[in-house]
Write a protein that holds these residues in place. Structure first.
Motif, PDB file in Angstrom:
ATOM      1  N   GLY A 322      44.486  15.330  62.225  1.00 18.20           N
ATOM      2  CA  GLY A 322      45.664  15.920  62.603  1.00 18.20           C
ATOM      3  C   GLY A 322      46.422  15.367  63.828  1.00 18.20           C
ATOM      4  O   GLY A 322      47.629  15.390  63.790  1.00 18.20           O
ATOM      5  N   LEU A 323      45.484  14.652  64.561  1.00 15.59           N
ATOM      6  CA  LEU A 323      46.303  14.263  65.745  1.00 15.59           C
ATOM      7  C   LEU A 323      47.057  12.906  65.429  1.00 15.59           C
ATOM      8  O   LEU A 323      48.217  12.880  65.932  1.00 15.59           O
ATOM      9  N   ARG A 324      46.682  12.351  64.551  1.00 14.10           N
ATOM     10  CA  ARG A 324      47.384  11.163  63.939  1.00 14.10           C
ATOM     11  C   ARG A 324      48.849  11.515  63.165  1.00 14.10           C
ATOM     12  O   ARG A 324      49.868  10.762  63.591  1.00 14.10           O
ATOM     13  N   ALA A 325      48.514  12.412  62.355  1.00 16.23           N
ATOM     14  CA  ALA A 325      49.557  12.761  61.594  1.00 16.23           C
ATOM     15  C   ALA A 325      50.833  13.684  62.550  1.00 16.23           C
ATOM     16  O   ALA A 325      51.844  13.340  62.342  1.00 16.23           O
ATOM     17  N   GLY A 326      50.296  14.345  63.442  1.00 14.94           N
ATOM     18  CA  GLY A 326      51.025  14.988  64.299  1.00 14.94           C
ATOM     19  C   GLY A 326      52.032  14.068  65.037  1.00 14.94           C
ATOM     20  O   GLY A 326      53.310  14.091  65.462  1.00 14.94           O
ATOM     21  N   LEU A 327      51.113  12.955  65.679  1.00 16.10           N
ATOM     22  CA  LEU A 327      52.042  11.944  66.514  1.00 16.10           C
ATOM     23  C   LEU A 327      53.042  11.391  65.806  1.00 16.10           C
ATOM     24  O   LEU A 327      54.074  10.980  66.179  1.00 16.10           O
ATOM     25  N   CYS A 328      52.757  10.765  64.576  1.00 15.92           N
ATOM     26  CA  CYS A 328      53.555   9.962  63.858  1.00 15.92           C
ATOM     27  C   CYS A 328      54.824  10.874  63.329  1.00 15.92           C
ATOM     28  O   CYS A 328      55.722  10.293  63.452  1.00 15.92           O
TER      29      CYS A 328
END
Length: 595
Positions: A322-328
């Motif tokens: 989730g963190l990577r998807a949200g940041l991107c």
């Protein structure tokens, strides 16, 4: 060649756009065509009933994302909108860690939210959502109504289910042919995959309240009858002793009976000279009886509760995902809006493309990161160039609608490779944008993709809180727990074979899911792949443990006690699991052993 899917693709986005253009509502047709396009990406092989969930759930999620994105884009400033989209990306990314349908739903939520926030359309948010659902619903209706190969045998509605169950029997026969040979392990893995596909095919919702009872019960019985056959074949493969060539003939005849929806006829019985062969003979007799009666236990349901799925979302793997998807997603939205509000805004009308592209790139379940980026660049360049040439030569709007029809038909074929799928989708999207009244945007599309690739490469390799490779470890821990539950049931002396078969299915299925996650992680750049070193060896050891547990179950049924070979092998595997677990840094339940 998935001809039925090709026909459905040709009959969805293009005709919807044509009808809207003829009615003077081109923008409405564009929204409906986008819904149909995203539904077409999820239109994969399988049964009709499973397609309801595979296509319908992501479509509902996408409609919700489109609604939220539209109102957020209309009422929030750029900074607040970016924060909201980032939070939405984190939530959708975490949910995507649950499984394929959840992943497709998370993708559609984010893509539709970006389109709703940035695409200039005259329709209000609620109308956009309804149009989006109408496009996806039209493709789903075609999936349920149009015939497909093999649907002429028996009930029209169960052609996909019959094919999936028949593949299980063929896989059992193939494993029996490979016993004591070098392909035995590969054939056992193929049997697991066939069982997984059949389980998914039978788990779809009923298409009416009172389903055709006889046909449905018959399919459930045929699937259930395959489980003891698979168990016996696995035990024979574990023993490694050659079996008579006629052993695989019975499962093949059962496969033909399932495909043709016919009776089995006489089944050749194997020689009853070993526990595994006696179990195989008993399973064939049970299958013949189940085929004739058409009734059996409903063993296709996986039975996972919401409480069991929540750790995938809120655990380390879901948080990292989730963190990577949200940041991107958030970074893409921020950069795109910054460019949109500068003096370059005239060249940056489609700012929503950048975050939407980042979503497709950052998804960890779609393949290795660098490979996705390279395929995306190549596919976008090819698609943009093809569209530029076609747009210059074809009449409007007829030529644009023709491009949408052809692209929709090619999506099921292009889905086999990310670069090919990107090229086809690029042509389709550019045609839709132009049909909606906007200028030719091939160069803008290329620029958006390059920016998105740069963002994803940077964010995708940033260190994040917690330990990398958490998703792989989560799946390994789940598989280890399932293997422990299966082993404990077998060694506990329970005579409940139905529960045993359920536990065995869950153990093999979770191991297959772990293997898939490990394969994707190991194909990443060394900087990322090193975080999952040793995971593949641990999964292989757990698979051998489940194979041995299956052999123990068959031997206990036949003799009532384990041989020294079985207990020694269990002890060795327990020690090996412990060693490999420590290397990976994973906590697993303590494995029971026979007394």
């Amino acid at each position: 060649m998935p001809w039925s899917a090709v026909v459905r693709g040709a009959l969805t986005a293009g005709p919807l756009l044509l009808a809207a253009v003829l009615a003077g509502q081109a923008s409405a047709g564009v929204v409906a065509a986008v819904g149909a396009m995203l539904a077409g990406i999820n239109d994969r092989p399988g049964s009709r009933r499973s397609s309801v969930k595979r296509i319908g759930v992501p479509a509902l999620a996408g409609a919700g994302g489109l609604l939220a994105g539209t109102y957020a884009g209309q009422h929030l400033d750029a900074v607040t909108l970016t924060l909201v989209l980032t939070g939405l990306g984190c939530a959708a990314g975490g949910i995507s860690a649950v499984g394929p349908v959840a992943s497709a739903s998370g993708t559609q939520v984010l893509v539709a939210a970006a389109v709703g926030a940035g695409m200039p359309l005259p329709e209000p948010g609620w109308q956009r959502s309804l149009l989006f659902l109408a496009g996806a619903g039209w493709l789903l209706a075609l999936r349920l109504a149009l015939p497909s190969p093999g649907s002429r045998a028996g009930s029209f509605r169960f052609d996909g289910e019959r094919a999936a169950v028949a593949e299980v029997y063929d896989a059992v026969a193939a494993l029996l042919d490979a016993v004591a040979g070098p392909d035995a392990t590969r054939r056992r893995a193929a049997l697991t995959a066939a069982l997984d596909q059949a389980q998914d095919a039978l788990a779809g919702p009923r298409l009416r309240r009172y389903a055709s009872s006889a046909a449905e019960r018959r399919l459930h019985a045929q699937y259930a009858a395959a489980l003891p056959l698979a168990e016996a074949a696995t035990a024979l493969a574990w023993a490694g002793e050659p079996v008579p060539a006629r052993a695989g003939e019975g499962p093949r005849r059962l496969a033909a009976a399932v495909r043709g929806n016919t009776h089995t006829g006489p089944l050749p019985a194997p020689h009853r000279t070993a526990p595994g062969l006696r179990a195989l003979d008993d399973a064939l007799l049970h299958a013949a009886e189940a085929f004739d009666r058409g009734e059996g236990a409903a063993l296709h349901a996986r039975g996972r509760t919401v409480r069991e799925l929540l750790p995938a979302v809120f655990g380390p793997g879901g948080r990292e995902y989730g963190l990577r998807a949200g940041l991107c997603f958030g970074a893409g939205a921020a950069v795109a809006q910054a460019l949109h509000h500068t003096h370059w805004s005239g060249h940056h009308q489609h700012w929503y493309w950048l975050p939407a592209t980042a979503v497709f790139l950052v998804k960890p379940d779609l393949g290795p990161l660098v490979s996705r980026v390279l395929c995306r660049v190549a596919g976008t360049l090819l698609g943009a160039l093809l569209f530029a040439g076609c747009a210059a030569a074809l009449p409007r709007p007829a030529g644009l609608i023709a491009l949408v029809v052809v692209s929709g038909a090619l999506i099921p074929v292009a889905a086999r490779h990310f670069a090919a799928q990107t090229a086809v989708v690029t042509v389709l999207v550019l045609a839709l944008v132009m049909a909606g009244g906007e200028p030719q945007a091939s160069l803008s599309r290329i620029g958006e993709t390059l920016l998105a690739c740069a963002i994803v490469l940077i964010v995708g390799h940033l260190p994040v809180p917690g330990r990398r490779g958490a998703g792989v470890r989560d799946r390994l821990a789940t598989a280890g727990g399932a293997a422990q539950a299966y082993l404990a049931h077998v060694l506990g002396g329970s005579g409940d074979r139905v529960t045993r078969w359920r536990l065995r299915r869950e153990a093999y299925r979770t191991l297959a899911e772990a293997r898939g996650a490990i394969a994707l992680a190991s194909a990443e750049l060394p900087a990322l792949a090193r975080h999952t070193e040793g995971a593949d060896e641990l999964a292989a050891t757990l698979e051998r443990l489940v194979d041995t547990t299956t052999a123990c179950a068959v031997h206990l049924d036949d003799t009532g006690r384990l041989s020294p070979r079985h207990t020694r092998r269990l002890a060795d595997l327990r020690d090996e699991v412990e060693r490999r677990r420590e290397r990976v840094g994973l906590r697993l339940p303590e494995l029971p052993l026979a007394g």
